[in-house]
Design a protein around this motif. Structure first.
Motif, PDB file in Angstrom:
ATOM      1  N   VAL A   1     -14.665   4.572 -52.107  1.00 59.77           N
ATOM      2  CA  VAL A   1     -13.776   4.559 -53.278  1.00 59.77           C
ATOM      3  C   VAL A   1     -12.798   5.741 -53.174  1.00 59.77           C
ATOM      4  O   VAL A   1     -11.594   5.603 -53.423  1.00 59.77           O
ATOM      5  CB  VAL A   1     -14.591   4.617 -54.584  1.00 59.77           C
ATOM      6  CG1 VAL A   1     -13.686   4.913 -55.777  1.00 59.77           C
ATOM      7  CG2 VAL A   1     -15.325   3.291 -54.803  1.00 59.77           C
ATOM      8  N   ALA A   2     -13.309   6.887 -52.759  1.00 57.42           N
ATOM      9  CA  ALA A   2     -12.432   8.053 -52.560  1.00 57.42           C
ATOM     10  C   ALA A   2     -11.430   7.777 -51.431  1.00 57.42           C
ATOM     11  O   ALA A   2     -10.223   8.044 -51.559  1.00 57.42           O
ATOM     12  CB  ALA A   2     -13.271   9.285 -52.232  1.00 57.42           C
ATOM     13  N   ALA A   3     -11.941   7.201 -50.326  1.00 58.91           N
ATOM     14  CA  ALA A   3     -11.073   6.923 -49.173  1.00 58.91           C
ATOM     15  C   ALA A   3      -9.943   5.979 -49.552  1.00 58.91           C
ATOM     16  O   ALA A   3      -8.789   6.152 -49.133  1.00 58.91           O
ATOM     17  CB  ALA A   3     -11.889   6.327 -48.022  1.00 58.91           C
ATOM     18  N   SER A   4     -10.262   4.989 -50.368  1.00 61.04           N
ATOM     19  CA  SER A   4      -9.235   4.015 -50.782  1.00 61.04           C
ATOM     20  C   SER A   4      -8.113   4.715 -51.528  1.00 61.04           C
ATOM     21  O   SER A   4      -6.932   4.403 -51.344  1.00 61.04           O
ATOM     22  CB  SER A   4      -9.865   2.951 -51.680  1.00 61.04           C
ATOM     23  OG  SER A   4     -10.989   2.400 -51.045  1.00 61.04           O
ATOM     24  N   GLN A   5      -8.484   5.678 -52.369  1.00 63.06           N
ATOM     25  CA  GLN A   5      -7.459   6.416 -53.114  1.00 63.06           C
ATOM     26  C   GLN A   5      -6.635   7.308 -52.176  1.00 63.06           C
ATOM     27  O   GLN A   5      -5.435   7.494 -52.391  1.00 63.06           O
ATOM     28  CB  GLN A   5      -8.124   7.242 -54.218  1.00 63.06           C
ATOM     29  CG  GLN A   5      -8.766   6.351 -55.273  1.00 63.06           C
ATOM     30  CD  GLN A   5      -9.513   7.157 -56.332  1.00 63.06           C
ATOM     31  OE1 GLN A   5      -9.054   8.203 -56.770  1.00 63.06           O
ATOM     32  NE2 GLN A   5     -10.664   6.657 -56.742  1.00 63.06           N
ATOM     33  N   VAL A   6      -7.286   7.838 -51.151  1.00 62.91           N
ATOM     34  CA  VAL A   6      -6.541   8.651 -50.174  1.00 62.91           C
ATOM     35  C   VAL A   6      -5.535   7.772 -49.420  1.00 62.91           C
ATOM     36  O   VAL A   6      -4.392   8.173 -49.197  1.00 62.91           O
ATOM     37  CB  VAL A   6      -7.513   9.365 -49.192  1.00 62.91           C
ATOM     38  CG1 VAL A   6      -6.736  10.064 -48.084  1.00 62.91           C
ATOM     39  CG2 VAL A   6      -8.395  10.350 -49.941  1.00 62.91           C
ATOM     40  N   VAL A   7      -5.956   6.562 -49.045  1.00 63.90           N
ATOM     41  CA  VAL A   7      -5.045   5.643 -48.342  1.00 63.90           C
ATOM     42  C   VAL A   7      -3.802   5.392 -49.196  1.00 63.90           C
ATOM     43  O   VAL A   7      -2.668   5.438 -48.706  1.00 63.90           O
ATOM     44  CB  VAL A   7      -5.749   4.300 -48.019  1.00 63.90           C
ATOM     45  CG1 VAL A   7      -4.741   3.274 -47.502  1.00 63.90           C
ATOM     46  CG2 VAL A   7      -6.868   4.513 -47.013  1.00 63.90           C
ATOM     47  N   LEU A   8      -4.012   5.161 -50.490  1.00 61.70           N
ATOM     48  CA  LEU A   8      -2.873   4.900 -51.377  1.00 61.70           C
ATOM     49  C   LEU A   8      -1.991   6.140 -51.517  1.00 61.70           C
ATOM     50  O   LEU A   8      -0.763   6.039 -51.562  1.00 61.70           O
ATOM     51  CB  LEU A   8      -3.366   4.439 -52.748  1.00 61.70           C
ATOM     52  CG  LEU A   8      -4.079   3.071 -52.739  1.00 61.70           C
ATOM     53  CD1 LEU A   8      -4.665   2.764 -54.114  1.00 61.70           C
ATOM     54  CD2 LEU A   8      -3.118   1.963 -52.311  1.00 61.70           C
TER      55      LEU A   8
ATOM     56  N   VAL B   1     -17.102   8.471 -44.974  1.00 61.86           N
ATOM     57  CA  VAL B   1     -15.971   7.783 -44.349  1.00 61.86           C
ATOM     58  C   VAL B   1     -15.219   8.773 -43.467  1.00 61.86           C
ATOM     59  O   VAL B   1     -14.973   9.918 -43.869  1.00 61.86           O
ATOM     60  CB  VAL B   1     -14.992   7.202 -45.410  1.00 61.86           C
ATOM     61  CG1 VAL B   1     -13.740   6.638 -44.735  1.00 61.86           C
ATOM     62  CG2 VAL B   1     -15.664   6.122 -46.241  1.00 61.86           C
ATOM     63  N   GLU B   2     -14.925   8.342 -42.246  1.00 62.94           N
ATOM     64  CA  GLU B   2     -14.033   9.113 -41.374  1.00 62.94           C
ATOM     65  C   GLU B   2     -12.774   8.283 -41.192  1.00 62.94           C
ATOM     66  O   GLU B   2     -12.871   7.096 -40.877  1.00 62.94           O
ATOM     67  CB  GLU B   2     -14.656   9.309 -39.987  1.00 62.94           C
ATOM     68  CG  GLU B   2     -15.814  10.291 -39.935  1.00 62.94           C
ATOM     69  CD  GLU B   2     -16.497  10.238 -38.572  1.00 62.94           C
ATOM     70  OE1 GLU B   2     -17.725  10.408 -38.534  1.00 62.94           O
ATOM     71  OE2 GLU B   2     -15.780   9.996 -37.575  1.00 62.94           O
TER      72      GLU B   2
END
Ligand code: ZN
Length: 437
Positions: free
Chosen positions: A247-254, A291-292
């Motif tokens: 969930v954190a990674a998804s926000q970083v992608v955005l 997640v990496e």
């Protein structure tokens, strides 16, 4: 004193390369390593690479060029100038390809250079400077040719080791080089280097197919982002008690995407991409604990790349807070931006105007031999449109019309630069390569 330099404007202005011959040479080289769907596979140092070089060498020789191969395997065709000891004006690119390539990437720049020399030879035009057409060794994997020429090559062959490739010393030998002598490939003086290349992107086509005035080659920064949360049961862990790394990674992608899309304040040409992601444990009934992911950012300005990183770090801190995760970022790769020389840029621009060809300025976001050669001399690049922006693919296509226009721009740019960089009659004189500003 420098001899009087008079561009015989009437004959030179109407000078054009032979478009039919250019396209025939393109087709002849495309046949070497051709693939069923119209593409080509001509890996560096392969038998196909060797055959293509032999064919190009024969054309160079028929243009009156003296052909040599340096220790790195760069093949250099020299069209002699009126002042043989003046530093050469160089052009060129590469004949090696990726495994499933189109026929234009690299090859076009080489063939256009050869066609320019053939045209000069045919018309009996002798520029002041020698003109060189360079076929660089292995652009696609190691850039060993341009790096050796710029004195930037790692001399340890193990540095280039790869499970699927033969040792680089053997490859370099296959195309006529000699690894033990690699440092001798370094060049002390070239007057300038101009590379003509297909854009490999969709910008020019979207703008109605103008010719591309390359403003520079973007810097590239690559990072690894680690996100640590907590892996726990996807059924028993309430939504309010999770530390979900994905969930954190998804926000970083955005966030990365928003930074890439930012405009105004000098922004607009930058790109930012998350291209790879690994999550663990990566099973359906467990909340991702870790997640990496990778981050790739490119722009012409180091200051802007710094600002993009700072912006992202701020947003990552907020995301970490909101998701109860720990986010860290570490640098993996950094290639500096390479600006083009303004005199060469202006020369290309003026030539296009004289040839009535519309232009558009744009950065190159792909790597080219030109960015390496910029370490040792003034550098400029010309792009021609790529249909659909497609490259490193069998469907890569640039129309004959644009190929011919690009080669004519190259011809007149080299002739214009021949006047810009003045030759002195006194060989070895410090003024032998005085720039006229
Ligand atoms: Zn290329």
């Amino acid at each position: 004193m420098s001899p009087a330099i008079i561009e015989s404007s009437t004959t030179v202005d109407v000078l054009r390369i032979n478009g039919e011959r250019l396209m025939q040479m393109m087709a002849d080289v495309a046949a070497i390593g051709s693939l069923p769907n119209g593409g080509v596979r001509r890996l560096a140092f392969s038998p196909e690479d060797v055959v293509a070089r032999k064919l190009v060498r024969s054309w160079m020789e028929s243009a009156g060029m003296a052909v040599t191969i340096d220790a790195a395997g760069n093949m250099i065709g020299l069209y002699q100038g009126r002042f043989p000891h003046a530093p050469a004006l160089a052009t060129g690119s590469h004949l090696d390809t990726v495994p499933n390539a189109g026929i234009y990437d690299g090859t076009y720049g080489v063939i256009a250079g050869v066609e320019v020399a053939r045209t000069l030879h045919e018309q009996g035009i002798r520029p002041d400077h020698p003109i060189e057409v360079i076929v660089f060794a292995d652009e696609e994997r190691t850039m060993i040719g341009s790096k050796a020429m710029a004195g930037k090559a790692n001399l340890d062959p193990n540095f280039y080791e790869h499970p699927h490739y033969e040792p680089i010393e053997m490859g370099v030998r296959a195309i006529g080089g000699n690894w033990d002598q690699l440092p001798t490939a370094q060049r002390a003086s070239l007057a300038a280097f101009v590379e003509l290349h297909v854009e490999q992107g969709p910008v020019l086509e979207a703008a109605g197919n103008p010719m591309g005035l390359v403003t520079g080659i973007v810097g590239q920064r690559r990072y690894l982002i680690d996100i640590d949360g907590s892996a726990s049961h996807a059924g028993t862990t309430p939504m309010t008690m999770r530390q979900d790394a994905l969930v954190a990674a998804s926000q970083v992608v955005l966030a990365v995407n928003r930074i890439g899309e930012k405009t105004g304040d000098g922004y607009g040409d930058q790109v930012a991409t998350v291209g790879a992601m690994k999550l663990s444990p990566n099973v359906a009934n467990t909340i991702p604990g870790r997640v990496e992911m990778t981050l790739d950012m490119r722009d012409l300005s180091n200051a802007r790349l710094d600002a993009m990183l700072a912006d992202l770090e701020q947003q990552m801190a907020d995301i970490a807070d909101a998701t109860g995760t720990k986010i860290s970022i570490k640098p993996q790769l950094r290639n500096e931006p390479v600006p083009v020389n303004s005199h060469i840029y202006n020369a290309i621009s003026q030539v296009c105007e004289r040839l009535n060809l519309p232009t558009q300025a744009l950065p190159s976001r792909a790597s080219h031999d030109a960015q390496i050669i910029a370490n040792i001399t003034d550098m400029g690049m010309i792009f021609v449109p790529s249909q659909g922006g497609i490259s490193h693919s069998e469907t890569e296509y640039t129309s004959p019309e644009h190929c011919i226009q690009g080669a004519n721009i190259l011809l007149h740019t080299l002739l214009k630069l021949d006047q810009h960089y003045r030759c002195s009659e006194t060989v070895g004189d410090a003024k032998a390569n005085v720039k006229v500003s």
